[in-house]
Design a protein around this motif. Structure first.
Motif, short mmCIF file in Angstrom:
data_model
loop_
_atom_site.label_atom_id
_atom_site.label_comp_id
_atom_site.label_asym_id
_atom_site.label_seq_id
_atom_site.Cartn_x
_atom_site.Cartn_y
_atom_site.Cartn_z
N GLU A 276 0.76 -1.18 0.17
CA GLU A 276 -0.11 -0.03 0.00
C GLU A 276 0.82 1.23 -0.04
OE1 GLU A 276 -1.09 0.79 4.68
OE2 GLU A 276 -2.35 -0.64 3.64
N VAL A 277 0.28 2.21 -0.84
CA VAL A 277 1.20 3.37 -0.84
C VAL A 277 0.32 4.57 -0.43
CG1 VAL A 277 2.23 5.06 -2.35
CG2 VAL A 277 2.49 2.57 -2.67
N GLU A 278 0.91 5.58 0.52
CA GLU A 278 0.17 6.52 1.10
C GLU A 278 0.05 7.55 0.15
OE1 GLU A 278 -1.00 7.06 4.10
OE2 GLU A 278 -0.34 5.16 4.97
N LEU A 279 -0.99 8.32 -0.04
CA LEU A 279 -1.39 9.36 -0.92
C LEU A 279 -1.41 10.55 -0.36
CD1 LEU A 279 -3.83 7.52 -3.37
CD2 LEU A 279 -1.39 7.39 -3.66
N GLU A 280 -1.24 11.78 -1.33
CA GLU A 280 -1.52 13.01 -0.76
C GLU A 280 -3.03 13.28 -0.71
OE1 GLU A 280 -2.40 16.81 -2.96
OE2 GLU A 280 -0.34 16.31 -3.54
N GLU A 281 -3.29 13.47 0.57
CA GLU A 281 -4.68 13.56 0.82
C GLU A 281 -5.40 15.02 0.42
OE1 GLU A 281 -6.16 12.83 4.81
OE2 GLU A 281 -4.45 11.41 5.47
N GLU A 282 -4.81 16.03 0.15
CA GLU A 282 -5.28 17.40 -0.29
C GLU A 282 -5.92 16.83 -1.70
OE1 GLU A 282 -3.87 21.82 -1.38
OE2 GLU A 282 -2.52 20.47 -0.59
N GLY A 283 -5.21 16.37 -2.41
CA GLY A 283 -5.57 16.09 -3.96
C GLY A 283 -6.77 15.19 -3.94
N PHE A 284 -7.12 14.55 -2.95
CA PHE A 284 -8.30 13.66 -2.94
C PHE A 284 -8.52 12.79 -4.00
CE2 PHE A 284 -12.86 12.62 -2.18
CZ PHE A 284 -12.68 12.39 -0.74
N ALA A 285 -7.63 11.78 -4.12
CA ALA A 285 -7.47 10.88 -5.18
C ALA A 285 -8.90 10.10 -5.24
CB ALA A 285 -6.49 9.95 -5.07
N THR A 286 -9.64 10.06 -6.35
CA THR A 286 -10.74 9.39 -6.36
C THR A 286 -10.90 8.04 -7.46
OG1 THR A 286 -11.49 10.85 -8.03
CG2 THR A 286 -12.42 11.18 -5.78
N SER A 287 -9.75 7.89 -8.16
CA SER A 287 -9.87 7.06 -9.52
C SER A 287 -8.24 6.64 -9.80
CB SER A 287 -10.39 7.50 -10.63
OG SER A 287 -10.64 6.62 -11.61
N VAL A 288 -8.34 5.15 -10.26
CA VAL A 288 -7.00 4.75 -10.66
C VAL A 288 -7.39 4.14 -11.93
CG1 VAL A 288 -7.75 2.69 -9.41
CG2 VAL A 288 -5.14 3.24 -9.96
N ALA A 289 -6.15 4.18 -12.98
CA ALA A 289 -6.11 3.49 -13.91
C ALA A 289 -5.17 2.85 -14.61
CB ALA A 289 -6.55 4.88 -15.12
N VAL A 290 -4.86 1.95 -15.39
CA VAL A 290 -3.72 1.36 -15.93
C VAL A 290 -3.68 1.99 -17.13
CG1 VAL A 290 -2.80 -0.80 -16.53
CG2 VAL A 290 -4.27 -0.72 -14.72
N GLY A 291 -2.24 2.65 -17.00
CA GLY A 291 -1.77 3.45 -18.68
C GLY A 291 -0.81 2.53 -19.30
N ALA A 292 -0.05 3.08 -19.87
CA ALA A 292 0.97 2.58 -21.12
C ALA A 292 1.85 1.82 -20.01
CB ALA A 292 1.65 3.52 -21.71
N GLU A 293 2.29 0.52 -20.49
CA GLU A 293 3.13 -0.25 -19.87
C GLU A 293 2.72 -0.90 -18.44
OE1 GLU A 293 7.00 1.76 -19.76
OE2 GLU A 293 7.22 1.90 -21.94
N ASP A 294 1.50 -0.95 -18.31
CA ASP A 294 0.84 -1.55 -17.13
C ASP A 294 1.21 -0.57 -16.04
OD1 ASP A 294 -0.92 -3.59 -17.40
OD2 ASP A 294 0.27 -4.98 -16.47
N ARG A 295 1.46 0.63 -16.05
CA ARG A 295 1.59 1.60 -15.00
C ARG A 295 0.38 2.01 -14.19
NH1 ARG A 295 5.64 5.76 -17.95
NH2 ARG A 295 7.28 4.38 -18.91
N ALA A 296 0.45 2.08 -13.07
CA ALA A 296 -0.63 2.70 -12.13
C ALA A 296 -0.63 4.19 -12.05
CB ALA A 296 -0.78 1.96 -10.79
#
Length: 365
Positions: A276-296
């Motif tokens: 698990e990776v801690e995220l910046e709370e101010e930006g309020f992440a809501t979505s995740v996608a798999v981009g090129a080269e299987d990157r998150a």
């Protein structure tokens, strides 16, 4: 000397690409779109662009790797209070699917799934989503959407905890109202307690994975009959929002605080959060996608600010690559194992050649 040179070349060939990959900084896309406040994120592999919606406007924008923004869809026929939440690309039929919800008073509430032609950039259909079997006046909320290989779309209702299905022609139906979705206790005083089923993803083996924000649970849903059961995990995914599946089967789940990396050995009867990776709370992440080269990639769209602060006017947002440190360590270990096996092979080969040369010398003498 020849053996040393071969081993050195092998080491460089194996370790070089890995060291370069991990030396590269995570890819960060900063883009400007005044007052957009995107909540949904998906990746269009054909155009190699990210697509984002908006909690403030009736449009969908494409974002390039360099942060160049272009309005892909502007659907002014939608209600004025409409928000574009979850997004999914139907790569087989070259369509974009968008979950549409309008709940801002005093305008009427509205919930639908919109389908757009990615090439012509125009709407194919707009399917109104409701629950005619319900006797309550609870508002309907289309939050996220996933699509299977036949073009069927699956849409989560976060307030009423069920899943709609919309076929390729735009005909909607109630797909799953499994009792599993309401079996968990929910603390009504907890933050975001109103938000139930949220992120949804289709797995090619014929089932859906759905996360629930107010319980932190994950469910496996049969794509044929809608039967569902809870996936047994080693920890809860508190405030889980978006979900995505990589080509290698690793599942990514994001909240506004963390990105979890999960895997399963039994097709998601059970699963394990292995990082698990801690995220910046101010930006309020809501979505995740798999981009090129299987990157998150996670979306920092400041969606909460966009929902609760009507007078705010933020201009800049981010799509940011997130890596698993544990996966990086595992990759390095495997490379060293391969190098070790290679060295052992060459030592064995050298020993065999020495024996062969010795035998030939004896025969010659």
């Amino acid at each position: 000397m020849a053996l040393i040179m071969i081993f050195t070349i092998l080491t460089v060939l194996l370790l070089g690409p890995v060291s370069q990959t991990h030396a590269r900084k995570p890819h960060v896309i900063t883009f400007r779109s005044p007052n957009l406040y995107p909540e949904g994120l998906t990746y269009d592999p054909s155009a190699q662009h990210f697509l984002v919606g908006s909690v403030r406007d009736r449009k969908i924008e494409s974002v390039s790797d360099a942060g160049v923004v272009e309005t892909l869809i502007s659907d002014l026929d939608l209600p004025e209070n409409a928000t574009v939440l979850g997004l999914a690309v139907d790569a087989v039929n070259k369509r974009l699917l968008a979950a549409i919800t309008a709940t801002a008073d005093p305008l009427p509430h509205f919930t639908a799934l919109a389908s757009y032609d990615l090439k012509k950039r125009r709407r194919i259909f707009l399917s109104v989503l409701d629950d005619v079997s319900s006797t309550t006046t609870t508002r309907q909320t289309a939050n996220d959407v996933a699509v299977d290989f036949e073009g069927n779309a699956y849409v989560t209702n976060s307030v009423s905890n069920f899943i709609w299905k919309v076929n390729k022609e735009g005909q909607p139906s109630i797909f799953s109202k499994s009792k599993a979705f309401t079996a968990q206790h929910v603390d009504k005083n907890a933050p975001f307690s109103f938000c139930g089923l949220n992120g949804i993803a289709y797995v090619s083996k014929g089932y859906l994975l759905v996360v629930q924000s107010n319980t932190g649970k994950m469910y496996k849903v049969d794509a044929d009959d809608g039967t569902a059961r809870q996936v047994l995990l080693n920890r809860d995914l508190s405030f889980a929002d978006g979900i995505a599946v990589r080509r290698d089967g690793v599942v990514l789940v994001v909240s506004h605080k963390k990105l979890w990396f999960l895997k399963s050995q039994d097709s998601w009867g059970e699963g394990v959060v292995f990082d698990e990776v801690e995220l910046e709370e101010e930006g309020f992440a809501t979505s995740v996608a798999v981009g090129a080269e299987d990157r998150a990639y996670v979306l920092y769209g400041h969606a909460l600010e966009g929902h609760i602060n009507a007078v705010s006017g933020r201009e800049w947002f981010r799509i940011e690559e997130v890596r698993s440190e544990k996966e990086s360590e595992d990759e390095k270990v495997w490379v060293y194992v391969l190098v070790g096996l290679g060295l052992a092979y060459f030592l064995f080969w050298r020993f065999q050649m020495k024996q062969l040369v010795g035998n030939l010398d004896k025969k010659t003498n």
